[in-house]
Scaffold this motif. Structure first.
Motif, PDB file in Angstrom:
ATOM      1  N   PRO A 196      36.891  35.003  53.502  1.00 22.78           N
ATOM      2  CA  PRO A 196      35.491  35.183  53.880  1.00 22.78           C
ATOM      3  C   PRO A 196      34.847  36.220  52.952  1.00 22.78           C
ATOM      4  O   PRO A 196      35.515  37.130  52.467  1.00 22.78           O
ATOM      5  N   GLN A 197      33.539  36.087  52.710  1.00 18.77           N
ATOM      6  CA  GLN A 197      32.880  36.873  51.664  1.00 18.77           C
ATOM      7  C   GLN A 197      33.072  38.379  51.791  1.00 18.77           C
ATOM      8  O   GLN A 197      33.278  39.065  50.788  1.00 18.77           O
ATOM      9  N   ALA A 198      33.030  38.921  52.995  1.00 21.26           N
ATOM     10  CA  ALA A 198      33.212  40.364  53.159  1.00 21.26           C
ATOM     11  C   ALA A 198      34.619  40.783  52.745  1.00 21.26           C
ATOM     12  O   ALA A 198      34.823  41.854  52.170  1.00 21.26           O
ATOM     13  N   GLU A 199      35.602  39.925  53.009  1.00 18.30           N
ATOM     14  CA  GLU A 199      36.990  40.231  52.649  1.00 18.30           C
ATOM     15  C   GLU A 199      37.222  40.087  51.144  1.00 18.30           C
ATOM     16  O   GLU A 199      37.963  40.878  50.552  1.00 18.30           O
ATOM     17  N   ASP A 200      36.612  39.064  50.518  1.00 19.41           N
ATOM     18  CA  ASP A 200      36.689  38.949  49.051  1.00 19.41           C
ATOM     19  C   ASP A 200      36.152  40.228  48.416  1.00 19.41           C
ATOM     20  O   ASP A 200      36.775  40.813  47.527  1.00 19.41           O
ATOM     21  N   HIS A 201      34.981  40.661  48.876  1.00 18.44           N
ATOM     22  CA  HIS A 201      34.348  41.869  48.336  1.00 18.44           C
ATOM     23  C   HIS A 201      35.242  43.090  48.564  1.00 18.44           C
ATOM     24  O   HIS A 201      35.475  43.872  47.638  1.00 18.44           O
ATOM     25  N   GLN A 215      34.055  36.384  27.646  1.00 20.54           N
ATOM     26  CA  GLN A 215      35.489  36.130  27.548  1.00 20.54           C
ATOM     27  C   GLN A 215      36.211  36.349  28.872  1.00 20.54           C
ATOM     28  O   GLN A 215      36.099  37.410  29.494  1.00 20.54           O
ATOM     29  N   GLN A 216      36.982  35.353  29.274  1.00 18.39           N
ATOM     30  CA  GLN A 216      37.854  35.510  30.433  1.00 18.39           C
ATOM     31  C   GLN A 216      39.070  36.311  29.969  1.00 18.39           C
ATOM     32  O   GLN A 216      39.814  35.887  29.091  1.00 18.39           O
ATOM     33  N   MET A 217      39.252  37.491  30.566  1.00 21.48           N
ATOM     34  CA  MET A 217      40.343  38.379  30.169  1.00 21.48           C
ATOM     35  C   MET A 217      41.548  38.263  31.088  1.00 21.48           C
ATOM     36  O   MET A 217      42.656  38.654  30.717  1.00 21.48           O
ATOM     37  N   PHE A 218      41.330  37.741  32.306  1.00 22.03           N
ATOM     38  CA  PHE A 218      42.424  37.600  33.272  1.00 22.03           C
ATOM     39  C   PHE A 218      42.044  36.517  34.264  1.00 22.03           C
ATOM     40  O   PHE A 218      40.892  36.438  34.682  1.00 22.03           O
ATOM     41  N   HIS A 219      43.024  35.697  34.631  1.00 22.71           N
ATOM     42  CA  HIS A 219      42.826  34.715  35.698  1.00 22.71           C
ATOM     43  C   HIS A 219      44.155  34.490  36.387  1.00 22.71           C
ATOM     44  O   HIS A 219      45.192  34.411  35.718  1.00 22.71           O
ATOM     45  N   ALA A 220      44.121  34.396  37.696  1.00 21.03           N
ATOM     46  CA  ALA A 220      45.315  34.065  38.473  1.00 21.03           C
ATOM     47  C   ALA A 220      44.887  33.239  39.671  1.00 21.03           C
ATOM     48  O   ALA A 220      43.828  33.478  40.250  1.00 21.03           O
ATOM     49  N   ALA A 221      45.725  32.283  40.020  1.00 21.71           N
ATOM     50  CA  ALA A 221      45.512  31.466  41.214  1.00 21.71           C
ATOM     51  C   ALA A 221      46.762  31.595  42.072  1.00 21.71           C
ATOM     52  O   ALA A 221      47.862  31.268  41.617  1.00 21.71           O
ATOM     53  N   LEU A 222      46.586  32.113  43.281  1.00 22.87           N
ATOM     54  CA  LEU A 222      47.722  32.333  44.174  1.00 22.87           C
ATOM     55  C   LEU A 222      47.905  31.143  45.105  1.00 22.87           C
ATOM     56  O   LEU A 222      46.975  30.348  45.297  1.00 22.87           O
ATOM     57  N   PRO A 223      49.094  31.018  45.694  1.00 20.04           N
ATOM     58  CA  PRO A 223      49.350  29.889  46.589  1.00 20.04           C
ATOM     59  C   PRO A 223      48.280  29.776  47.679  1.00 20.04           C
ATOM     60  O   PRO A 223      47.894  30.773  48.289  1.00 20.04           O
ATOM     61  N   GLY A 224      47.813  28.546  47.878  1.00 19.86           N
ATOM     62  CA  GLY A 224      46.780  28.283  48.873  1.00 19.86           C
ATOM     63  C   GLY A 224      45.383  28.212  48.277  1.00 19.86           C
ATOM     64  O   GLY A 224      44.459  27.722  48.914  1.00 19.86           O
ATOM     65  N   SER A 225      45.220  28.695  47.041  1.00 21.78           N
ATOM     66  CA  SER A 225      43.918  28.592  46.384  1.00 21.78           C
ATOM     67  C   SER A 225      43.801  27.192  45.768  1.00 21.78           C
ATOM     68  O   SER A 225      44.776  26.454  45.682  1.00 21.78           O
ATOM     69  N   SER A 226      42.582  26.861  45.343  1.00 24.71           N
ATOM     70  CA  SER A 226      42.352  25.538  44.762  1.00 24.71           C
ATOM     71  C   SER A 226      41.292  25.633  43.669  1.00 24.71           C
ATOM     72  O   SER A 226      40.690  26.690  43.452  1.00 24.71           O
ATOM     73  N   ALA A 227      41.026  24.511  43.034  1.00 25.31           N
ATOM     74  CA  ALA A 227      39.983  24.457  42.017  1.00 25.31           C
ATOM     75  C   ALA A 227      38.628  24.804  42.616  1.00 25.31           C
ATOM     76  O   ALA A 227      37.744  25.290  41.910  1.00 25.31           O
ATOM     77  N   ASP A 228      38.447  24.589  43.904  1.00 28.26           N
ATOM     78  CA  ASP A 228      37.201  24.955  44.571  1.00 28.26           C
ATOM     79  C   ASP A 228      36.959  26.463  44.452  1.00 28.26           C
ATOM     80  O   ASP A 228      35.825  26.898  44.282  1.00 28.26           O
ATOM     81  N   ASN A 229      38.027  27.255  44.526  1.00 29.59           N
ATOM     82  CA  ASN A 229      37.880  28.704  44.373  1.00 29.59           C
ATOM     83  C   ASN A 229      37.390  29.067  42.978  1.00 29.59           C
ATOM     84  O   ASN A 229      36.589  29.985  42.817  1.00 29.59           O
ATOM     85  N   ARG A 250      48.840  39.385  47.342  1.00 35.15           N
ATOM     86  CA  ARG A 250      50.159  38.918  47.806  1.00 35.15           C
ATOM     87  C   ARG A 250      50.615  39.669  49.053  1.00 35.15           C
ATOM     88  O   ARG A 250      51.245  39.081  49.931  1.00 35.15           O
ATOM     89  N   GLU A 251      50.308  40.970  49.129  1.00 37.91           N
ATOM     90  CA  GLU A 251      50.683  41.758  50.306  1.00 37.91           C
ATOM     91  C   GLU A 251      50.142  41.151  51.591  1.00 37.91           C
ATOM     92  O   GLU A 251      50.775  41.234  52.637  1.00 37.91           O
ATOM     93  N   ARG A 252      48.970  40.555  51.510  1.00 38.22           N
ATOM     94  CA  ARG A 252      48.353  39.968  52.707  1.00 38.22           C
ATOM     95  C   ARG A 252      48.406  38.446  52.707  1.00 38.22           C
ATOM     96  O   ARG A 252      47.750  37.804  53.519  1.00 38.22           O
ATOM     97  N   HIS A 253      49.183  37.870  51.780  1.00 44.67           N
ATOM     98  CA  HIS A 253      49.326  36.412  51.670  1.00 44.67           C
ATOM     99  C   HIS A 253      47.968  35.736  51.562  1.00 44.67           C
ATOM    100  O   HIS A 253      47.718  34.698  52.182  1.00 44.67           O
ATOM    101  N   ALA A 254      47.082  36.334  50.777  1.00 45.34           N
ATOM    102  CA  ALA A 254      45.721  35.832  50.623  1.00 45.34           C
ATOM    103  C   ALA A 254      45.698  34.667  49.625  1.00 45.34           C
ATOM    104  O   ALA A 254      46.164  34.817  48.498  1.00 45.34           O
ATOM    105  N   PRO A 255      45.150  33.535  50.020  1.00 45.49           N
ATOM    106  CA  PRO A 255      45.089  32.357  49.151  1.00 45.49           C
ATOM    107  C   PRO A 255      43.889  32.424  48.211  1.00 45.49           C
ATOM    108  O   PRO A 255      42.917  31.680  48.360  1.00 45.49           O
ATOM    109  N   VAL A 256      43.942  33.324  47.240  1.00 49.19           N
ATOM    110  CA  VAL A 256      42.773  33.587  46.399  1.00 49.19           C
ATOM    111  C   VAL A 256      43.008  33.230  44.939  1.00 49.19           C
ATOM    112  O   VAL A 256      44.145  33.147  44.477  1.00 49.19           O
ATOM    113  N   ALA A 257      41.895  33.059  44.253  1.00 44.06           N
ATOM    114  CA  ALA A 257      41.876  33.004  42.797  1.00 44.06           C
ATOM    115  C   ALA A 257      41.164  34.274  42.335  1.00 44.06           C
ATOM    116  O   ALA A 257      40.272  34.784  43.025  1.00 44.06           O
TER     117      ALA A 257
END
Length: 159
Positions: free
Chosen positions: A138-143, A55-69, A40-47
């Motif tokens: 971009p992949q380097a930023e996700d990482h 087991q999925q223990m946590f999931h969040a989808a932020l504004p700008g993300s989609s099912a593709d993420n 959120r600090e960087r307004h990143a559109p991520v899931a």
């Protein structure tokens, strides 16, 4: 870590350094919340996805993300599950050999993606037991986002 694209040895060092003493439900929620805060600090559109075993223990989808993420999360997470290493490290290993994951892994690219953003959750004395994954940058930023969150999370006092 050096500037630019990290080397295989730098990525391996990150994984060794970011081993956790445990990962329970409260830990997954705290780490997920930290990732949401950093994104959120960087307004990143991520899931964001955190898993332990199946087991999925946590999931969040932020504004700008989609099912593709979410589809990218699944593909990157499968690489961590299969190789026990970050999706970025696996892809970097193939590139260091002068090829690509897609060309040489013999795995279906619709099922596996060795792109940055999925990081193994390794627990002291147990090894890799899960993953934390981000998709939307971009992949380097996700990482880098996952690594930054894990660095801050491991630096926190724990009970």
């Amino acid at each position: 870590m050096s500037t630019g694209t990290p080397t295989v040895s730098e990525l391996i060092a990150q994984e060794r350094r970011l081993t956790l003493p445990r990962i329970g439900y409260d830990d997954a929620y705290a780490l997920g919340g930290l990732l949401v805060e950093l994104a959120r600090e960087r307004h990143a559109p991520v899931a964001i996805d955190i898993r332990r075993g199946g087991q999925q223990m946590f999931h969040a989808a932020l504004p700008g993300s989609s099912a593709d993420n979410d589809a990218w999360i699944d593909r990157k997470r499968r690489v961590v599950e299969r190789y026990g290493e970050s999706s970025y490290l696996v892809g970097t290993r193939f590139r260091a050999k002068g090829t690509t994951f897609e060309q040489s892994s013999r795995l279906d690219p619709d099922t596996y993606a060795a792109h940055g953003g999925s990081f193994p959750i390794a627990v002291e004395g147990a090894g890799v037991i899960g993953s934390v994954t981000v998709s939307g940058l971009p992949q380097a930023e996700d990482h880098a986002l996952v690594v930054r969150a894990l660095e801050q999370f491991t630096a926190r006092p724990r009970d």
